[in-house]
Design a protein around this motif. Structure first.
Motif, PDB file in Angstrom:
ATOM      1  N   HIS A  39       3.983 -29.124 -11.980  1.00 27.37           N
ATOM      2  CA  HIS A  39       3.189 -28.150 -11.235  1.00 27.37           C
ATOM      3  C   HIS A  39       3.340 -28.308  -9.727  1.00 27.37           C
ATOM      4  O   HIS A  39       3.080 -27.360  -8.980  1.00 27.37           O
ATOM      5  CB  HIS A  39       1.713 -28.243 -11.631  1.00 27.37           C
ATOM      6  N   CYS A  40       3.738 -29.474  -9.269  1.00 27.55           N
ATOM      7  CA  CYS A  40       3.990 -29.656  -7.829  1.00 27.55           C
ATOM      8  C   CYS A  40       5.266 -28.938  -7.415  1.00 27.55           C
ATOM      9  O   CYS A  40       5.380 -28.481  -6.271  1.00 27.55           O
ATOM     10  CB  CYS A  40       4.101 -31.139  -7.485  1.00 27.55           C
ATOM     11  N   THR A  70       0.752 -27.657 -32.240  1.00 29.23           N
ATOM     12  CA  THR A  70       0.896 -28.638 -31.156  1.00 29.23           C
ATOM     13  C   THR A  70       1.356 -27.951 -29.879  1.00 29.23           C
ATOM     14  O   THR A  70       0.867 -28.264 -28.784  1.00 29.23           O
ATOM     15  CB  THR A  70       1.902 -29.734 -31.551  1.00 29.23           C
ATOM     16  N   MET A  71       2.279 -27.008 -29.994  1.00 29.61           N
ATOM     17  CA  MET A  71       2.746 -26.280 -28.815  1.00 29.61           C
ATOM     18  C   MET A  71       1.603 -25.511 -28.169  1.00 29.61           C
ATOM     19  O   MET A  71       1.488 -25.457 -26.941  1.00 29.61           O
ATOM     20  CB  MET A  71       3.880 -25.328 -29.182  1.00 29.61           C
ATOM     21  N   GLU A  72       0.738 -24.915 -28.975  1.00 30.05           N
ATOM     22  CA  GLU A  72      -0.414 -24.197 -28.432  1.00 30.05           C
ATOM     23  C   GLU A  72      -1.297 -25.136 -27.616  1.00 30.05           C
ATOM     24  O   GLU A  72      -1.785 -24.777 -26.539  1.00 30.05           O
ATOM     25  CB  GLU A  72      -1.227 -23.568 -29.567  1.00 30.05           C
ATOM     26  N   MET A  73      -1.489 -26.348 -28.121  1.00 26.15           N
ATOM     27  CA  MET A  73      -2.308 -27.324 -27.397  1.00 26.15           C
ATOM     28  C   MET A  73      -1.615 -27.771 -26.113  1.00 26.15           C
ATOM     29  O   MET A  73      -2.256 -27.979 -25.083  1.00 26.15           O
ATOM     30  CB  MET A  73      -2.631 -28.521 -28.303  1.00 26.15           C
ATOM     31  N   LEU A  74      -0.287 -27.902 -26.163  1.00 25.97           N
ATOM     32  CA  LEU A  74       0.459 -28.274 -24.960  1.00 25.97           C
ATOM     33  C   LEU A  74       0.394 -27.172 -23.901  1.00 25.97           C
ATOM     34  O   LEU A  74       0.277 -27.457 -22.706  1.00 25.97           O
ATOM     35  CB  LEU A  74       1.915 -28.586 -25.306  1.00 25.97           C
ATOM     36  N   PHE A  75       0.444 -25.921 -24.348  1.00 22.35           N
ATOM     37  CA  PHE A  75       0.314 -24.813 -23.402  1.00 22.35           C
ATOM     38  C   PHE A  75      -1.085 -24.804 -22.777  1.00 22.35           C
ATOM     39  O   PHE A  75      -1.247 -24.503 -21.592  1.00 22.35           O
ATOM     40  CB  PHE A  75       0.599 -23.476 -24.080  1.00 22.35           C
ATOM     41  N   THR A  76      -2.086 -25.130 -23.576  1.00 16.45           N
ATOM     42  CA  THR A  76      -3.445 -25.217 -23.047  1.00 16.45           C
ATOM     43  C   THR A  76      -3.520 -26.333 -22.009  1.00 16.45           C
ATOM     44  O   THR A  76      -4.117 -26.164 -20.933  1.00 16.45           O
ATOM     45  CB  THR A  76      -4.465 -25.489 -24.177  1.00 16.45           C
ATOM     46  N   LEU A  77      -2.911 -27.481 -22.319  1.00 11.84           N
ATOM     47  CA  LEU A  77      -2.881 -28.593 -21.374  1.00 11.84           C
ATOM     48  C   LEU A  77      -2.153 -28.189 -20.101  1.00 11.84           C
ATOM     49  O   LEU A  77      -2.588 -28.504 -18.984  1.00 11.84           O
ATOM     50  CB  LEU A  77      -2.196 -29.807 -22.011  1.00 11.84           C
ATOM     51  N   TYR A  78      -1.049 -27.475 -20.253  1.00  9.35           N
ATOM     52  CA  TYR A  78      -0.267 -27.009 -19.109  1.00  9.35           C
ATOM     53  C   TYR A  78      -1.130 -26.130 -18.201  1.00  9.35           C
ATOM     54  O   TYR A  78      -1.159 -26.317 -16.979  1.00  9.35           O
ATOM     55  CB  TYR A  78       0.952 -26.232 -19.614  1.00  9.35           C
ATOM     56  N   ASN A  79      -1.841 -25.178 -18.792  1.00  3.73           N
ATOM     57  CA  ASN A  79      -2.703 -24.293 -18.011  1.00  3.73           C
ATOM     58  C   ASN A  79      -3.867 -25.043 -17.381  1.00  3.73           C
ATOM     59  O   ASN A  79      -4.277 -24.758 -16.254  1.00  3.73           O
ATOM     60  CB  ASN A  79      -3.229 -23.156 -18.894  1.00  3.73           C
ATOM     61  N   GLU A  84      -6.095 -27.771 -12.307  1.00  5.98           N
ATOM     62  CA  GLU A  84      -6.436 -29.024 -11.611  1.00  5.98           C
ATOM     63  C   GLU A  84      -5.530 -29.241 -10.397  1.00  5.98           C
ATOM     64  O   GLU A  84      -6.008 -29.508  -9.291  1.00  5.98           O
ATOM     65  CB  GLU A  84      -6.305 -30.215 -12.570  1.00  5.98           C
ATOM     66  N   VAL A  85      -4.226 -29.130 -10.613  1.00  6.41           N
ATOM     67  CA  VAL A  85      -3.247 -29.494  -9.578  1.00  6.41           C
ATOM     68  C   VAL A  85      -3.126 -28.418  -8.507  1.00  6.41           C
ATOM     69  O   VAL A  85      -3.283 -28.679  -7.315  1.00  6.41           O
ATOM     70  CB  VAL A  85      -1.865 -29.769 -10.202  1.00  6.41           C
ATOM     71  N   VAL A  86      -2.825 -27.197  -8.932  1.00  4.08           N
ATOM     72  CA  VAL A  86      -2.520 -26.121  -7.989  1.00  4.08           C
ATOM     73  C   VAL A  86      -3.788 -25.527  -7.376  1.00  4.08           C
ATOM     74  O   VAL A  86      -3.870 -25.337  -6.159  1.00  4.08           O
ATOM     75  CB  VAL A  86      -1.691 -25.014  -8.676  1.00  4.08           C
ATOM     76  N   GLU A  87      -4.774 -25.237  -8.221  1.00  4.65           N
ATOM     77  CA  GLU A  87      -5.974 -24.563  -7.736  1.00  4.65           C
ATOM     78  C   GLU A  87      -6.954 -25.514  -7.060  1.00  4.65           C
ATOM     79  O   GLU A  87      -7.528 -25.194  -6.013  1.00  4.65           O
ATOM     80  CB  GLU A  87      -6.671 -23.845  -8.901  1.00  4.65           C
ATOM     81  N   LYS A  88      -7.160 -26.699  -7.659  1.00  6.44           N
ATOM     82  CA  LYS A  88      -8.166 -27.627  -7.135  1.00  6.44           C
ATOM     83  C   LYS A  88      -7.581 -28.747  -6.275  1.00  6.44           C
ATOM     84  O   LYS A  88      -8.331 -29.489  -5.642  1.00  6.44           O
ATOM     85  CB  LYS A  88      -8.957 -28.242  -8.291  1.00  6.44           C
ATOM     86  N   HIS A 189       0.835 -32.077  -3.315  1.00  3.16           N
ATOM     87  CA  HIS A 189       0.031 -30.869  -3.490  1.00  3.16           C
ATOM     88  C   HIS A 189       0.513 -29.768  -2.549  1.00  3.16           C
ATOM     89  O   HIS A 189       0.497 -28.584  -2.896  1.00  3.16           O
ATOM     90  CB  HIS A 189      -1.452 -31.137  -3.243  1.00  3.16           C
ATOM     91  N   GLY A 190       0.955 -30.149  -1.355  1.00  3.84           N
ATOM     92  CA  GLY A 190       1.495 -29.165  -0.426  1.00  3.84           C
ATOM     93  C   GLY A 190       2.643 -28.382  -1.037  1.00  3.84           C
ATOM     94  O   GLY A 190       2.754 -27.166  -0.850  1.00  3.84           O
ATOM     95  N   TRP A 191       3.484 -29.059  -1.812  1.00  4.92           N
ATOM     96  CA  TRP A 191       4.597 -28.376  -2.475  1.00  4.92           C
ATOM     97  C   TRP A 191       4.090 -27.428  -3.551  1.00  4.92           C
ATOM     98  O   TRP A 191       4.690 -26.379  -3.796  1.00  4.92           O
ATOM     99  CB  TRP A 191       5.560 -29.394  -3.078  1.00  4.92           C
ATOM    100  N   SER A 192       3.008 -27.775  -4.205  1.00  2.26           N
ATOM    101  CA  SER A 192       2.473 -26.911  -5.266  1.00  2.26           C
ATOM    102  C   SER A 192       1.998 -25.577  -4.715  1.00  2.26           C
ATOM    103  O   SER A 192       1.869 -24.598  -5.461  1.00  2.26           O
ATOM    104  CB  SER A 192       1.317 -27.607  -5.998  1.00  2.26           C
ATOM    105  N   GLN A 193       1.719 -25.530  -3.421  1.00  4.52           N
ATOM    106  CA  GLN A 193       1.221 -24.308  -2.791  1.00  4.52           C
ATOM    107  C   GLN A 193       2.340 -23.426  -2.245  1.00  4.52           C
ATOM    108  O   GLN A 193       2.094 -22.318  -1.786  1.00  4.52           O
ATOM    109  CB  GLN A 193       0.267 -24.664  -1.644  1.00  4.52           C
ATOM    110  N   MET A 194       3.550 -23.920  -2.266  1.00  3.70           N
ATOM    111  CA  MET A 194       4.662 -23.181  -1.665  1.00  3.70           C
ATOM    112  C   MET A 194       5.307 -22.211  -2.654  1.00  3.70           C
ATOM    113  O   MET A 194       5.460 -22.523  -3.828  1.00  3.70           O
ATOM    114  CB  MET A 194       5.716 -24.153  -1.140  1.00  3.70           C
TER     115      MET A 194
END
Length: 214
Positions: A39-40, A70-79, A84-88, A189-194
């Motif tokens: 996400h960064c 399992t993939m559905e749960m991984l996608f949920t974790l990804y979102n 957490e990372v990009v928004e917060k 985090h700065g990179w995640s915003q670019m």
């Protein structure tokens, strides 16, 4: 799809990934660190690629490395981690923040080690991608931040330098280490915003990854 994993889903995903980890895959905490690094990076990575690395499998088109549930749960974790990372701006997992207190006592808890190892793996996987968008100085900074996490993970090992550090016979001082971690996470985090255009030029020029801020 849920915005975050339920306790039941997290338990299920933990079991699946613990089994995958026995064959070189990532535990849930390693996956959290790995996806935080993903996400960064300021461009979206194909889910077939990042999920295959979590499973320690070679990415294959039109074939997921895990069963659909399992993939559905991984996608949920990804979102969840995107939030957490990009928004917060919480690059280091909220699960790990309380564990930093133990670093002050020269202790590296296993969950923190696993998260750091996953974050470092993210850099190793995306190294060529980073090279495409960074100048030499920026790449050095990204590498330094990633290696900082890798180094932190090793301090919980039985290696000679780690034993010396835990026995207060080696630098760095815990407070210095904590400050370096905070600076590294702010920078990433700065990179995640670019956002980049097709020529790898920033679309949102107000973002400055070198300061980790707008």
């Amino acid at each position: 799809m849920n915005e975050k994993l339920t306790k039941s889903e997290e338990k299920q995903l933990t079991q699946v990934l613990d089994e995958a980890a026995q064959f070189g895959g990532m535990t849930l905490m390693q996956s959290r660190g790995y996806l935080a690094h993903i996400h960064c990076f300021p461009r979206t990575i194909d889910p077939g690629v990042w999920s295959a690395h979590i499973a320690n499998m070679k990415p294959e088109k039109e074939l997921w490395p895990f069963e659909n549930k399992t993939m559905e749960m991984l996608f949920t974790l990804y979102n969840q981690l995107h939030n957490e990372v990009v928004e917060k701006g919480q690059v280091l997992s909220p699960r790990c923040q309380p564990l930093l207190e133990q670093v002050k006592a020269r202790t590296i808890p296993q969950d923190l080690r696993h998260w750091c190892a996953g974050f470092m793996t993210g850099y190793m996987v995306l190294r060529e991608n980073w090279q495409e968008i960074c100048d030499s100085e920026q790449l050095q900074e990204v590498e330094s931040c990633s290696h900082m996490m890798g180094y932190l993970a090793t301090l919980g090992s039985e290696e000679e330098h780690a034993l010396a550090w835990r026995n207060e016979q080696a630098e760095p001082e815990p407070q210095m280490l904590l400050e370096a971690i905070a600076e590294a996470m702010d920078y990433m985090h700065g990179w995640s915003q670019m956002e980049l255009d097709d020529n790898n030029q920033p679309v949102n020029a107000m973002i400055n990854p070198d300061s980790g801020s707008h």
